[in-house]
Design a protein around this motif. Sequence first.
Motif, PDB file in Angstrom:
ATOM      1  N   ASN A 310       0.827  -1.208   0.000  1.00  0.00           N
ATOM      2  CA  ASN A 310       0.000   0.000   0.000  1.00  0.00           C
ATOM      3  C   ASN A 310       0.861   1.258   0.000  1.00  0.00           C
ATOM      4  N   ARG A 313       1.981   1.643  -3.582  1.00  0.00           N
ATOM      5  CA  ARG A 313       0.876   2.076  -4.433  1.00  0.00           C
ATOM      6  C   ARG A 313       0.538   3.551  -4.229  1.00  0.00           C
ATOM      7  N   SER A 319       2.938   1.093  -9.570  1.00  0.00           N
ATOM      8  CA  SER A 319       1.842   0.150  -9.351  1.00  0.00           C
ATOM      9  C   SER A 319       2.435  -1.145  -8.830  1.00  0.00           C
ATOM     10  N   CYS A 320       1.617  -1.940  -8.150  1.00  0.00           N
ATOM     11  CA  CYS A 320       2.155  -3.159  -7.551  1.00  0.00           C
ATOM     12  C   CYS A 320       1.067  -4.208  -7.408  1.00  0.00           C
ATOM     13  N   THR A 321       1.320  -5.374  -7.987  1.00  0.00           N
ATOM     14  CA  THR A 321       0.436  -6.518  -7.794  1.00  0.00           C
ATOM     15  C   THR A 321       0.543  -6.996  -6.350  1.00  0.00           C
ATOM     16  N   PRO A 331       7.041  -4.195  -7.467  1.00  0.00           N
ATOM     17  CA  PRO A 331       6.331  -3.064  -8.066  1.00  0.00           C
ATOM     18  C   PRO A 331       6.819  -2.729  -9.471  1.00  0.00           C
TER      19      PRO A 331
END
Length: 394
Positions: A310, A313, A319-321, A331
């Motif tokens: 988080n 992000r 962005s990060c799965t 990321p």
Amino acid sequence: MENLVFAKRLENLRFSSSLASMRRSREARRNGETVYDFGSKFDTPAHVKAAAVAYLESPQASLYADPRGIVELRMAIARKLARENAMTVDPETEITVTPGGKQGILAALLALVDTGDEVLLEDPGWLSFEPMVRITGAKPVAVPLSAREGFAIDIDALRKRVTRRTRMLILCNPHNPTGRVFDRTQLEAIAGFVREHNLIVLVDEAYEHFLFDGVRHISLATLPGMAERTITAQTASKTFNMFGWRIGWIVAPPAISARIQMICSHSSTCVTSFAQAGAAAALDGSVVQGDLTLPELVANYQVQRDALVNGLRAIRGVSCTMPRGAYFAFPDIRRLKQGSQALSDALFANARVACIAGSVFGKRGEGHLRFVFNAPLPEIEAGVQRLQTYLRAL
């Protein structure tokens, strides 16, 4: 010595990036600097240390151990496999204890592939798989994983890369560096592909215990027709914080195990006996690192995962799965317009935050960074704040 010539097998190899990162962090800390690598862990369980000390003080500690591993550890591994992996194996003929899982994987490759053979590897994938394949003289063949598909492996992509020289497929599940975990449907598709092309598959299960959001681990060897063609690599390092003890094991059919043991008999001879005694106590015990239960440790890791992901992000351009297993965040930093190695170096130099460039995990890893989230929550929060401050300035 002038005109020293090295073996050609070293031409495309370089020192392990993860070990180089650890070395860099250790040196900075020795100089009194604060470094955030999110890698702090709880101690090895007390009863594990006690078992190793007790064995060390016994007469057998000074003797060569069985190259397969001491019987106490092989029996403990067999019990663990039955209890946790639904695998019934013969500890006399199907288990080989090795100096860490890494050495076992290399021995398995040396036993099964020759110069000119081809080995299928995930891209991105663990950074030591490709060098190991090259050391054997075989050719690594990258199989691209898609971030948009959750880094799942594409069976069609596998089929496109199979040739008459293909001998093996190597997988990591849960996955280093992305945190992906295969579900049963995906494993069944992989098993069908492997049987169709008469391949051997090696699965690195080092992170099998680190599963989040209700995900379950399934060992590929338990699927129909797969025990005879699957090599499973596991380790005591991760769950029990026994990295420096160097205890891993390879589970394979008897014919393959015998050849792995032959190679080990001429390389490592045997694994340190008293370290094996500690590992046996670890596997038969009820606690993991920090004398926590496994559910307690995994619950901690899930909180730490959420804080790191988080935090990443929240950075514009990142962005990060959400990883479902292991303890890595991977990321996507492509919108920051910097190469992953350059950004990794800059983060360490300017923010003293340590991570590994995604490029070392394969071509598909470029544009990513790999972070771990082993550390206690306050350490992660402090490191993330430094990370955010630097990256937002970009």
